[in-house]
Design a protein around this motif. Structure first.
Motif, PDB file in Angstrom:
ATOM      1  N   PHE A 110       0.842  -1.204   0.000  1.00  0.00           N
ATOM      2  CA  PHE A 110       0.000   0.000   0.000  1.00  0.00           C
ATOM      3  C   PHE A 110       0.874   1.250   0.000  1.00  0.00           C
ATOM      4  CE2 PHE A 110      -3.174  -2.600   2.735  1.00  0.00           C
ATOM      5  CZ  PHE A 110      -3.646  -3.258   1.613  1.00  0.00           C
ATOM      6  N   LYS A 111       1.926   1.214   0.798  1.00  0.00           N
ATOM      7  CA  LYS A 111       2.780   2.391   0.951  1.00  0.00           C
ATOM      8  C   LYS A 111       3.539   2.729  -0.333  1.00  0.00           C
ATOM      9  CE  LYS A 111       3.449   1.738   5.934  1.00  0.00           C
ATOM     10  NZ  LYS A 111       4.410   1.385   7.017  1.00  0.00           N
ATOM     11  N   ASP A 112       4.034   1.707  -1.022  1.00  0.00           N
ATOM     12  CA  ASP A 112       4.814   1.997  -2.233  1.00  0.00           C
ATOM     13  C   ASP A 112       3.988   1.951  -3.512  1.00  0.00           C
ATOM     14  OD1 ASP A 112       4.563  -0.714  -3.014  1.00  0.00           O
ATOM     15  OD2 ASP A 112       6.522  -1.263  -2.220  1.00  0.00           O
ATOM     16  N   GLY A 113       2.697   1.653  -3.364  1.00  0.00           N
ATOM     17  CA  GLY A 113       1.815   1.671  -4.525  1.00  0.00           C
ATOM     18  C   GLY A 113       1.811   0.417  -5.365  1.00  0.00           C
ATOM     19  N   SER A 114       2.514  -0.618  -4.923  1.00  0.00           N
ATOM     20  CA  SER A 114       2.584  -1.841  -5.718  1.00  0.00           C
ATOM     21  C   SER A 114       1.389  -2.756  -5.514  1.00  0.00           C
ATOM     22  CB  SER A 114       3.876  -2.607  -5.391  1.00  0.00           C
ATOM     23  OG  SER A 114       3.894  -3.004  -4.026  1.00  0.00           O
ATOM     24  N   LEU A 115       0.574  -2.506  -4.481  1.00  0.00           N
ATOM     25  CA  LEU A 115      -0.600  -3.335  -4.206  1.00  0.00           C
ATOM     26  C   LEU A 115      -1.849  -2.470  -4.174  1.00  0.00           C
ATOM     27  CD1 LEU A 115      -1.919  -6.027  -3.454  1.00  0.00           C
ATOM     28  CD2 LEU A 115      -1.371  -5.543  -1.056  1.00  0.00           C
ATOM     29  N   ASP A 116      -2.823  -2.825  -4.990  1.00  0.00           N
ATOM     30  CA  ASP A 116      -4.095  -2.114  -5.048  1.00  0.00           C
ATOM     31  C   ASP A 116      -5.149  -2.944  -4.313  1.00  0.00           C
ATOM     32  OD1 ASP A 116      -6.429  -0.805  -5.633  1.00  0.00           O
ATOM     33  OD2 ASP A 116      -6.034  -0.591  -7.780  1.00  0.00           O
ATOM     34  N   PRO A 117      -5.647  -2.465  -3.163  1.00  0.00           N
ATOM     35  CA  PRO A 117      -6.640  -3.239  -2.415  1.00  0.00           C
ATOM     36  C   PRO A 117      -8.001  -3.287  -3.107  1.00  0.00           C
ATOM     37  CG  PRO A 117      -6.383  -1.088  -1.415  1.00  0.00           C
ATOM     38  CD  PRO A 117      -5.346  -1.183  -2.499  1.00  0.00           C
ATOM     39  N   CYS A 118      -8.153  -2.526  -4.170  1.00  0.00           N
ATOM     40  CA  CYS A 118      -9.422  -2.498  -4.906  1.00  0.00           C
ATOM     41  C   CYS A 118      -9.395  -3.404  -6.137  1.00  0.00           C
ATOM     42  CB  CYS A 118      -9.754  -1.069  -5.308  1.00  0.00           C
ATOM     43  SG  CYS A 118     -10.034   0.031  -3.916  1.00  0.00           S
ATOM     44  N   LYS A 119      -8.527  -4.402  -6.135  1.00  0.00           N
ATOM     45  CA  LYS A 119      -8.487  -5.383  -7.215  1.00  0.00           C
ATOM     46  C   LYS A 119      -8.409  -6.789  -6.612  1.00  0.00           C
ATOM     47  CE  LYS A 119      -6.256  -2.465 -10.723  1.00  0.00           C
ATOM     48  NZ  LYS A 119      -5.058  -2.300 -11.584  1.00  0.00           N
ATOM     49  N   PRO A 120      -9.089  -7.763  -7.243  1.00  0.00           N
ATOM     50  CA  PRO A 120      -9.822  -7.661  -8.511  1.00  0.00           C
ATOM     51  C   PRO A 120     -11.221  -7.047  -8.411  1.00  0.00           C
ATOM     52  CG  PRO A 120      -9.908  -9.901  -7.680  1.00  0.00           C
ATOM     53  CD  PRO A 120      -8.999  -9.161  -6.752  1.00  0.00           C
ATOM     54  N   THR A 121     -11.804  -7.029  -7.216  1.00  0.00           N
ATOM     55  CA  THR A 121     -13.133  -6.430  -7.074  1.00  0.00           C
ATOM     56  C   THR A 121     -13.002  -4.935  -6.830  1.00  0.00           C
ATOM     57  OG1 THR A 121     -14.030  -8.478  -6.142  1.00  0.00           O
ATOM     58  CG2 THR A 121     -15.303  -6.471  -5.789  1.00  0.00           C
ATOM     59  N   ALA A 122     -13.636  -4.119  -7.651  1.00  0.00           N
ATOM     60  CA  ALA A 122     -13.535  -2.664  -7.523  1.00  0.00           C
ATOM     61  C   ALA A 122     -14.141  -2.203  -6.203  1.00  0.00           C
ATOM     62  CB  ALA A 122     -14.244  -1.977  -8.688  1.00  0.00           C
ATOM     63  N   CYS A 123     -13.567  -1.172  -5.617  1.00  0.00           N
ATOM     64  CA  CYS A 123     -14.016  -0.683  -4.320  1.00  0.00           C
ATOM     65  C   CYS A 123     -15.460  -0.188  -4.339  1.00  0.00           C
ATOM     66  CB  CYS A 123     -13.100   0.444  -3.841  1.00  0.00           C
ATOM     67  SG  CYS A 123     -11.573  -0.147  -3.116  1.00  0.00           S
ATOM     68  N   ASP A 124     -15.939   0.278  -5.476  1.00  0.00           N
ATOM     69  CA  ASP A 124     -17.296   0.838  -5.540  1.00  0.00           C
ATOM     70  C   ASP A 124     -18.322  -0.152  -6.059  1.00  0.00           C
ATOM     71  OD1 ASP A 124     -16.459   0.682  -8.140  1.00  0.00           O
ATOM     72  OD2 ASP A 124     -16.907   2.769  -8.656  1.00  0.00           O
ATOM     73  N   ASP A 125     -17.986  -1.443  -6.086  1.00  0.00           N
ATOM     74  CA  ASP A 125     -18.893  -2.468  -6.596  1.00  0.00           C
ATOM     75  C   ASP A 125     -19.870  -2.895  -5.498  1.00  0.00           C
ATOM     76  OD1 ASP A 125     -20.190  -4.593  -7.738  1.00  0.00           O
ATOM     77  OD2 ASP A 125     -18.383  -5.625  -8.405  1.00  0.00           O
ATOM     78  N   ALA A 126     -21.119  -2.491  -5.634  1.00  0.00           N
ATOM     79  CA  ALA A 126     -22.131  -2.806  -4.643  1.00  0.00           C
ATOM     80  C   ALA A 126     -22.763  -4.174  -4.882  1.00  0.00           C
ATOM     81  CB  ALA A 126     -23.231  -1.747  -4.629  1.00  0.00           C
ATOM     82  N   THR A 127     -22.356  -4.868  -5.931  1.00  0.00           N
ATOM     83  CA  THR A 127     -22.945  -6.171  -6.250  1.00  0.00           C
ATOM     84  C   THR A 127     -22.038  -7.320  -5.849  1.00  0.00           C
ATOM     85  OG1 THR A 127     -21.975  -6.267  -8.493  1.00  0.00           O
ATOM     86  CG2 THR A 127     -24.085  -5.127  -8.237  1.00  0.00           C
ATOM     87  N   ALA A 128     -20.829  -7.009  -5.389  1.00  0.00           N
ATOM     88  CA  ALA A 128     -19.881  -8.071  -5.056  1.00  0.00           C
ATOM     89  C   ALA A 128     -20.344  -8.848  -3.845  1.00  0.00           C
ATOM     90  CB  ALA A 128     -18.498  -7.471  -4.804  1.00  0.00           C
ATOM     91  N   GLY A 129     -20.042 -10.131  -3.860  1.00  0.00           N
ATOM     92  CA  GLY A 129     -20.369 -10.969  -2.713  1.00  0.00           C
ATOM     93  C   GLY A 129     -21.364 -12.042  -3.050  1.00  0.00           C
TER      94      GLY A 129
END
Length: 363
Positions: A344-363
């Motif tokens: 997270f700190k160096d930008g190499s990991l995106d916590p919003c992948k593979p499911t996008a952070c704004d996806d209200a249908t996930a789960g």
């Protein structure tokens, strides 16, 4: 990604009262509970101390002031901030309904408050409108993104919720024996809730790509019975870890986890401390450092160093996991957590992948 957005520094008006010389006796470590006012009627919530020229008020999100989470710890940050800048004891208005947001803000405006903190994504539109009309008042919005053109007197206090959600997901997948975990959300139209939950799903899948993540949005932040019912349904589907992202509703979900003798994960603050009745089954909490962030925002506003949006994330210790309780986390799991934080700190990991952070249908 929101957490990588450039923090744009903007010039703003200095608050004339920031040179106040009165020593405040507001508590630097306020008690967990303070009496709140009803809609439209601010209630004094700390006592004593000479009044300075800075008047700080807060309008809560819907729910209770003592919600053991979002409202309560934002309020603690307001109290800490008032003490730090030498302001008089702050005031709070508790919002009972979203329809009351505008009137509650106006009540503080009418009563001469010159720093107003509003709490929650949903109150953002009314906060922005108030800032445009009242340019001599500083507005601070918790979980509110200030879009361009940004009023110079309106600061958004934002958090990278997907990051602690991702870390919680690593923990959940690592301790799950059934391969099924659950999460109870408050409202599906609130971006921070979605970010927490989708980060949780992504983190869990980084440990076990085949894990099943059950998601239930109760559309309520103030109904423990709904949270309990939602969690029971997940437990009936073999979920053995429950992550709550639903305020007092989520407290009910954690109680259901305890009753079923499975693990729970709290949100926003260390809920092993804020919800002692469920502490025996809480492993950790996905934290955003609300109290510290609100205090710091008040200090920025009082000294003229306000920005339109300030992001609290892993790079500035604005998020994280609470200390582990009740379980021993193996070294390999801690290594995964540490690696994610570094990513997270160096930008190499995106916590919003593979499911996008704004996806209200996930789960």
């Amino acid at each position: 990604m929101r957490t990588r957005a450039l923090v744009v520094l903007v010039a703003m008006l200095l608050i004339a009262a920031c040179t106040n010389t009165g020593a405040s006796q507001a508590p630097s470590s306020p008690p967990a509970s303070q009496p709140g006012g009803t809609s439209g009627s601010p209630a004094a919530t700390s006592s004593g101390g000479p009044s300075g020229e800075l008047k700080i008020g807060m309008v809560t999100d819907i729910g209770q002031l003592e919600d053991k989470s979002f409202n309560e710890y934002s309020w603690k940050g307001v109290q800490d901030g008032a003490a730090a800048v030498g302001a008089e004891a702050p005031q709070v208005i508790v919002t009972n309904d979203t329809a009351d947001y505008k009137a509650n803000i106006q009540s503080l405006v009418d009563d001469g408050y010159n720093v107003i903190v509003t709490v929650g994504f949903l109150i953002g539109t009314d906060t922005r409108q108030a800032a445009i009309v009242n340019q001599d008042i500083q507005f601070l919005g918790v979980d509110q993104f200030v879009a361009a053109p940004a009023p110079a007197n309106y600061q958004g206090i934002l958090f990278a919720e997907a990051q602690p959600g991702y870390l919680a997901g690593i923990v959940a997948a690592s301790i799950s024996k059934s391969g099924v975990i659950g999460t109870v959300g408050g409202r599906s139209d609130v971006p921070p809730v979605l970010a927490y939950i989708n980060g949780y799903k992504n983190g869990a899948m980084s440990v076990n790509p085949n894990i099943k993540v059950i998601v239930n949005y109760t559309e309520d932040f103030n109904a423990p019975d709904k949270g309990q019912t939602a969690a029971k349904a997940m437990i009936g589907q073999k979920a053995d870890v429950i992550f709550q992202v639903a305020g007092l509703t989520g407290a009910g979900a954690l109680r259901a986890a305890c009753d079923a003798k499975i693990w729970g994960i709290g949100v926003d603050v260390d809920q092993s401390k804020s919800l002692p009745d469920v502490a025996p089954c809480i492993v950790t909490s996905a934290e955003k450092k609300l109290q510290n962030a609100v205090k710091a925002a008040i200090e920025r506003a009082a000294t003229g160093k306000q920005t339109d949006n300030f992001f609290n994330d892993a790079s500035n210790d604005g998020i994280g996991l609470s200390p582990f309780t009740n379980v021993d986390i193996p070294a390999d799991v801690q290594s995964k957590i540490d690696a994610a934080l570094n990513g997270f700190k160096d930008g190499s990991l995106d916590p919003c992948k593979p499911t996008a952070c704004d996806d209200a249908t996930a789960g």
